[in-house]
Design an enzyme around this catalytic site. Structure first.
Site, short mmCIF file in Angstrom:
data_model
loop_
_atom_site.label_atom_id
_atom_site.label_comp_id
_atom_site.label_asym_id
_atom_site.label_seq_id
_atom_site.Cartn_x
_atom_site.Cartn_y
_atom_site.Cartn_z
N GLU A 1 -8.86 10.25 13.56
CA GLU A 1 -8.02 9.09 13.90
C GLU A 1 -7.11 9.33 15.10
O GLU A 1 -6.28 10.23 15.11
CB GLU A 1 -7.18 8.70 12.68
CG GLU A 1 -6.46 7.38 12.84
CD GLU A 1 -5.89 6.88 11.53
OE1 GLU A 1 -5.22 5.83 11.53
OE2 GLU A 1 -6.11 7.52 10.49
N GLU B 1 -12.37 10.69 -3.55
CA GLU B 1 -12.20 10.59 -2.09
C GLU B 1 -11.49 11.82 -1.54
O GLU B 1 -11.91 12.38 -0.52
CB GLU B 1 -11.40 9.33 -1.74
CG GLU B 1 -11.14 9.17 -0.24
CD GLU B 1 -10.31 7.94 0.08
OE1 GLU B 1 -9.62 7.97 1.11
OE2 GLU B 1 -10.36 6.96 -0.69
N GLU C 1 -7.09 -2.89 2.51
CA GLU C 1 -6.39 -1.66 2.88
C GLU C 1 -6.40 -1.46 4.39
O GLU C 1 -5.39 -1.08 5.00
CB GLU C 1 -7.05 -0.46 2.18
CG GLU C 1 -6.41 0.88 2.49
CD GLU C 1 -7.15 2.05 1.87
OE1 GLU C 1 -6.95 3.17 2.35
OE2 GLU C 1 -7.91 1.84 0.91
N LYS D 1 0.85 -1.20 0.00
CA LYS D 1 0.00 0.00 0.00
C LYS D 1 0.88 1.23 0.00
O LYS D 1 1.98 1.23 0.56
CB LYS D 1 -0.90 0.00 1.25
CG LYS D 1 -1.72 1.27 1.43
CD LYS D 1 -2.53 1.23 2.74
CE LYS D 1 -3.26 2.53 2.96
NZ LYS D 1 -4.03 2.53 4.23
#
Length: 379
Positions: A184, A363, A228, A134
């Protein structure tokens, strides 16, 4: 250093923020720090952590606040031992009205959307060529204003517009200010208890309830997004395991912001060694695959090749650590850097082999819209 735990809500502390202060606030708890007793600036996070005990002793301060950059190998972390610290907690999430802001006179995407699409295509090709699982690619939006950006009003709007996020503001070297509202939590430590809440995998929200519900369900069922997400969670667990006597990993759950659905996992642990501080743990975790990719060094190298800007403190970590080793660090995303009459916004997305360039562009656009709306800007 003076400390205050006088009755106040997190919204009260956000309302008291002034440019130059440090703020880390959710709807339920907040920390506001002002003034400077001492500073610590080191490129190597372990040196930053090692310098703190002596600074705490010499200054009489009991807490340090600040930021780690995205690339801790080339840019310094910056911590401040403040003169005054105020804390607040509340079971009531007050949301005062937002303040109208001056609108930008010029908006410049960096890079242009077509160039970002090309970068995503290049990243997908590079994953197999460089044995990457990734990589995270970001783009920026530069805003220019006719007058100085009112930092305090931006911060208050972010706190009011994203009550479920962690709103943050930190002064950077050179007089710039990093502000944002991140969903987060990188790491918190309270005594021996450790918590991390990695996010990865996302889908836009919709004003149509049926479409919105379908988008959330699609994310929860998406194999691509679960892959992911798993990359990030596996990394967090692998890094925390040597520090923790026990680790508990919950199943991914669906969480939301006003504009984005996310997959989130809560990881909790019990420390083996109480001398390991929140800053030590944050530095070990950072950068997670949620903001960089994996393996870290190769992903960071690809990021620096494909992005036409230096991230500096975007996708870094923002937080605090006290003399007892407790602290809280948030992932420095959904943010903007303010300097005088200019503002640079950042938004990124994780790229895996199944990524579609147009979806990835959409996104980042949705993330920009969230940040702009929360700030009170219309673009």
């Amino acid at each position: 250093m003076t400390t205050s735990t006088a009755p106040a809500t997190p919204a009260d502390l956000a309302a008291r923020y002034e440019r130059g202060d440090f703020l880390l606030a959710t709807a339920r708890h907040a920390l506001l720090a002002s003034g400077v007793v001492a500073t610590a600036t080191e490129t190597e996070p372990s040196r930053l952590s090692g310098a703190l005990p002596g600074l705490f002793t010499d200054s009489g301060a009991s807490i340090a606040v600040g930021v780690l950059p995205f690339d801790t190998t080339s840019m310094p972390g910056h911590l401040v031992l403040p003169r005054a610290v105020h804390r607040a907690s509340s079971d009531h999430a007050a949301v005062p009205p937002r303040t109208a802001l001056p609108q930008p006179v010029k908006v410049t995407p960096v890079p242009e959307p077509e160039a970002h699409l090309a970068a995503v295509r290049a990243a997908v090709s590079a994953l197999s060529d460089r044995d990457l699982r990734k990589v995270v690619l970001a783009r920026a939006l530069d805003l220019d204003f006719d007058e100085a950006v009112p930092v305090a009003e931006v911060v208050r709007n972010l706190a009011n517009g994203n009550p479920r996020h962690t709103t943050y503001a930190a002064q950077l070297p050179g007089g710039r200010t990093l502000v944002g509202a991140t969903p987060e939590l990188l790491l918190s430590r309270t005594g021996g208890a450790v918590v991390s809440r990695p996010h990865a995998g996302s889908m836009p929200r919709s004003a149509d309830p049926a479409i919105d519900k379908a988008n959330g369900e699609a994310l929860l069922a998406s194999e691509k997004d679960h892959v992911e997400h798993a990359v990030v969670v596996e990394s967090v667990v692998e890094i925390l395991r040597p520090f923790c006597r026990t680790l508990d990993v919950r199943s991914p759950e669906l969480v939301s912001t006003p504009a984005i659905w996310h997959l989130s996992t809560t990881v909790t642990g019990e420390l083996i060694d109480q001398d390991v501080t929140a800053l030590d743990l944050a530095a070990a975790l950072h950068p997670t695959p949620a903001v960089c990719g994996t393996p870290t060094a190769a992903a960071r190298s690809l990021v620096q090749e494909l992005e036409p800007f230096d991230r500096e403190y975007y996708a870094g970590a923002v937080g605090w650590v006290d003399a007892a080793g407790d602290g809280e660090w948030a992932v420095g995303i959904r943010c903007a850097e303010i300097a005088g009459t200019s503002m640079r916004l950042y938004a990124g997305g994780g790229i895996v082999p199944a990524s579609d360039p147009r979806t990835e562009l959409d996104e980042t656009s949705a993330k920009f819209r969230t940040l702009l709306a929360a700030m009170g800007l219309e673009i």
